[in-house]
Design a protein around this motif. Structure first.
Motif, PDB file in Angstrom:
ATOM      1  N   VAL A  58      24.109 -54.854  36.138  1.00  0.00           N
ATOM      2  CA  VAL A  58      23.778 -53.743  36.188  1.00  0.00           C
ATOM      3  C   VAL A  58      24.782 -52.709  35.285  1.00  0.00           C
ATOM      4  O   VAL A  58      25.665 -51.029  35.820  1.00  0.00           O
ATOM      5  CB  VAL A  58      23.439 -53.321  37.943  1.00  0.00           C
ATOM      6  N   ALA A  59      25.596 -53.047  34.777  1.00  0.00           N
ATOM      7  CA  ALA A  59      26.881 -52.420  33.907  1.00  0.00           C
ATOM      8  C   ALA A  59      26.742 -51.386  33.597  1.00  0.00           C
ATOM      9  O   ALA A  59      27.064 -50.511  33.938  1.00  0.00           O
ATOM     10  CB  ALA A  59      27.040 -53.727  33.376  1.00  0.00           C
ATOM     11  N   GLY A  60      24.623 -50.999  33.076  1.00  0.00           N
ATOM     12  CA  GLY A  60      24.643 -49.627  32.186  1.00  0.00           C
ATOM     13  C   GLY A  60      24.857 -48.302  33.969  1.00  0.00           C
ATOM     14  O   GLY A  60      24.637 -47.250  33.209  1.00  0.00           O
ATOM     15  N   ALA A  61      25.152 -49.141  34.723  1.00  0.00           N
ATOM     16  CA  ALA A  61      24.543 -47.932  35.928  1.00  0.00           C
ATOM     17  C   ALA A  61      25.696 -47.987  36.830  1.00  0.00           C
ATOM     18  O   ALA A  61      25.937 -47.113  37.967  1.00  0.00           O
ATOM     19  CB  ALA A  61      23.732 -48.542  36.886  1.00  0.00           C
ATOM     20  N   THR A  62      27.119 -48.463  36.184  1.00  0.00           N
ATOM     21  CA  THR A  62      28.705 -48.011  36.691  1.00  0.00           C
ATOM     22  C   THR A  62      29.484 -48.283  36.091  1.00  0.00           C
ATOM     23  O   THR A  62      29.659 -47.617  34.398  1.00  0.00           O
ATOM     24  CB  THR A  62      29.035 -49.765  37.338  1.00  0.00           C
ATOM     25  N   GLY A  63      30.376 -47.726  36.448  1.00  0.00           N
ATOM     26  CA  GLY A  63      31.879 -47.326  35.599  1.00  0.00           C
ATOM     27  C   GLY A  63      31.264 -46.042  35.411  1.00  0.00           C
ATOM     28  O   GLY A  63      30.394 -45.003  35.135  1.00  0.00           O
ATOM     29  N   VAL A  64      31.867 -45.880  34.304  1.00  0.00           N
ATOM     30  CA  VAL A  64      31.573 -45.027  32.872  1.00  0.00           C
ATOM     31  C   VAL A  64      30.328 -45.236  32.042  1.00  0.00           C
ATOM     32  O   VAL A  64      30.341 -43.467  31.586  1.00  0.00           O
ATOM     33  CB  VAL A  64      32.856 -44.844  31.420  1.00  0.00           C
TER      34      VAL A  64
END
Length: 481
Positions: free
Chosen positions: A114-120
């Protein structure tokens, strides 16, 4: 301990886990605009038993039951991440984790998926978009239920007003009652109160103004504090650009029709051609319920096998445009009693395929029979394919499409041998492939596609509205193209 004791202990354990899921799912929805899914089915506002049943349903499409014991660690991992608005399928997370051989922890795997929905990378919350319903019949009330359900944190779609013609004494109370109780779809999930003095319905805290008007030209929406709204026309009275343009009044930015559009009005089937909507397009149609039911599986079959020609026969539930008992009707057969007859009628779904799938060169014909059931229809799609195949291959392909493809929100799948129409009331998919009824002989395939022509279609309408409003959030893990 007996086998019965083991089964009951296992059930109580899973029940306890499902109960502990509810606050985590609710908090993600309210605070971060994250919708938790399980194989494309929302778990937001679901009961303990509903969560367990949704997990069990996975056995029909994935081959084995999915346990909350398997999915709970992924849900817990999500709560620890800096998530932005998104839809996250914990069923898909659990399934893809099983197939991953890198030895990652659940936490590390989830963070990567789900990296595309986290942080920057995360999408920032958007200001809520006003929505107006013009008409409040079968589809209008179901769309209203969905808008209220999806209000969530208040940053998405906001149902601000309903426009109807005046109906006499107790009009507001009666309309609220029809929203509160539905003979097919059951009770409204929440509370509804009426403020007759201010002509408003308050549903789960959403204040909805009821505006009485006989024509779009009578309404100035800015007078009610409404701006840049998406107006959903549920009347079907106007279907071409000229007629629908009447809705472009002060306060309204876009018009979405819940019926097939005529002329140059784009007919949109979400999941198939919604990405063709031009940013400056102000008027569009969501086509018909039958078009939405047949176009996604038709596209799936074209992508894999090629389609040379086809015919769709729709066995459709009766609707409000038919007569309860024999009486005059402008159509030849629809004047005959809907609950007592099968009625041959026309369908524009086949011709509408060309608008939604312009690259499909196959000729598609269609016909329809209205039958004495109040909801859920079935489309029988008879296709000549460009190559030979067999039933096992087609069934497995469509099962996979329903699980992992970009069409997984449109196409559902059932292998239940005893499935009947009532089983699909409330389905949120555009159509459901009946595996047991599928027939394949060489280059000929016959698909039986169930669809809730009221609720499933309303869900498709909402998806289109979310897309044009900019609040259609990405889904993780990303579907397989």
């Amino acid at each position: 301990m007996t086998v019965n004791d083991d089964s009951f202990t296992n059930w109580k354990t899973r029940e306890e886990i499902a109960e502990s899921m509810i606050p985590l799912i609710g908090k993600l929805q309210r605070e971060r605009d994250v919708t938790v899914l399980l194989h494309s089915r929302s778990l937001v506002n679901k009961s303990v038993v509903s969560i367990l049943k949704t997990h069990r349903f996975a056995r029909q499409i994935a081959g084995e039951e999915l346990s909350v014991i398997e999915t709970m660690p992924f849900l817990q991992a999500l709560t620890a991440l800096d998530l932005g608005p998104s839809q996250i399928d914990i069923g898909m997370l659990a399934e893809t984790y099983k197939a991953d051989d890198r030895g990652l922890s659940v936490e590390a795997f989830t963070a990567e998926a789900v990296a595309g929905a986290t942080g920057v990378n995360k999408i920032e919350r958007r200001e809520g978009r006003d929505v107006v319903l013009y008409g409040f019949g079968r589809i209008g009330r179901l769309v209203a239920r969905l808008l209220i359900e999806k209000a969530g944190s208040g940053n998405g779609l906001r149902l601000r007003a309903i426009v109807v013609r005046g109906g006499g004494d107790q009009d507001l109370v009666k309309r609220a009652s029809l929203l509160r109780r539905d003979s097919i779809h059951g009770q409204f999930q929440g509370t509804i109160t009426v403020d007759e003095a201010n002509s408003t319905i308050i549903a789960n805290g959403n204040v909805i103004k009821v505006i009485y008007a006989n024509d779009p030209s009578e309404v100035d929406y800015t007078a009610y504090g409404i701006k840049d709204a998406i107006l959903i026309d549920n009347t079907g009275k106007w279907r071409d650009r000229e007629g629908l343009s009447k809705h472009l009044r002060p306060g309204v930015d876009k018009v979405v029709l819940t019926a097939p559009g005529k002329g140059d009005v784009p007919n949109i089937v979400h999941g198939v051609n919604h990405d063709t909507i031009k940013p400056d397009e102000q008027i569009l149609s969501c086509a018909s319920c039958t078009t939405n039911a047949i176009v996604p599986p038709l596209k799936a079959m074209e992508d894999e096998y090629g389609v040379l020609r086809g015919h769709v026969e729709t066995v459709h539930s009766f609707t409000n445009d038919q007569n309860l008992l024999d009486n005059y009707h402008k159509s030849d057969r629809r004047g005959r009693s809907a609950p007592l007859n099968m009625v041959i009628t026309e369908t524009g779904a086949a011709s509408a395929v060309a608008k939604a799938l312009p690259d499909l060169k196959a000729k598609i014909t269609g016909s329809s029979i209205r039958v004495p059931v109040p909801d859920v229809s079935i489309a029988i799609l008879n296709l000549q394919l460009a190559r030979e195949t067999n039933r096992e291959e087609v069934v497995e392909y469509l099962r996979t499409v329903s699980l992992t493809s970009p069409l997984r929100r449109q196409i559902d799948f059932t292998s239940a041998p005893d499935a009947v129409s009532n089983d699909f009331i409330g389905s949120r998919h555009a159509s459901i492939v009946d595996a047991g009824a599928t027939k394949v002989d060489g280059d000929n395939a016959i698909l039986y596609l169930w669809y809730d022509n009221e609720f499933g279609y309303s869900c498709q309408v909402i998806r289109v509205v979310q897309h044009v409003s900019g609040v259609e959030y990405p889904t993780y893990p990303a579907p397989v193209a």
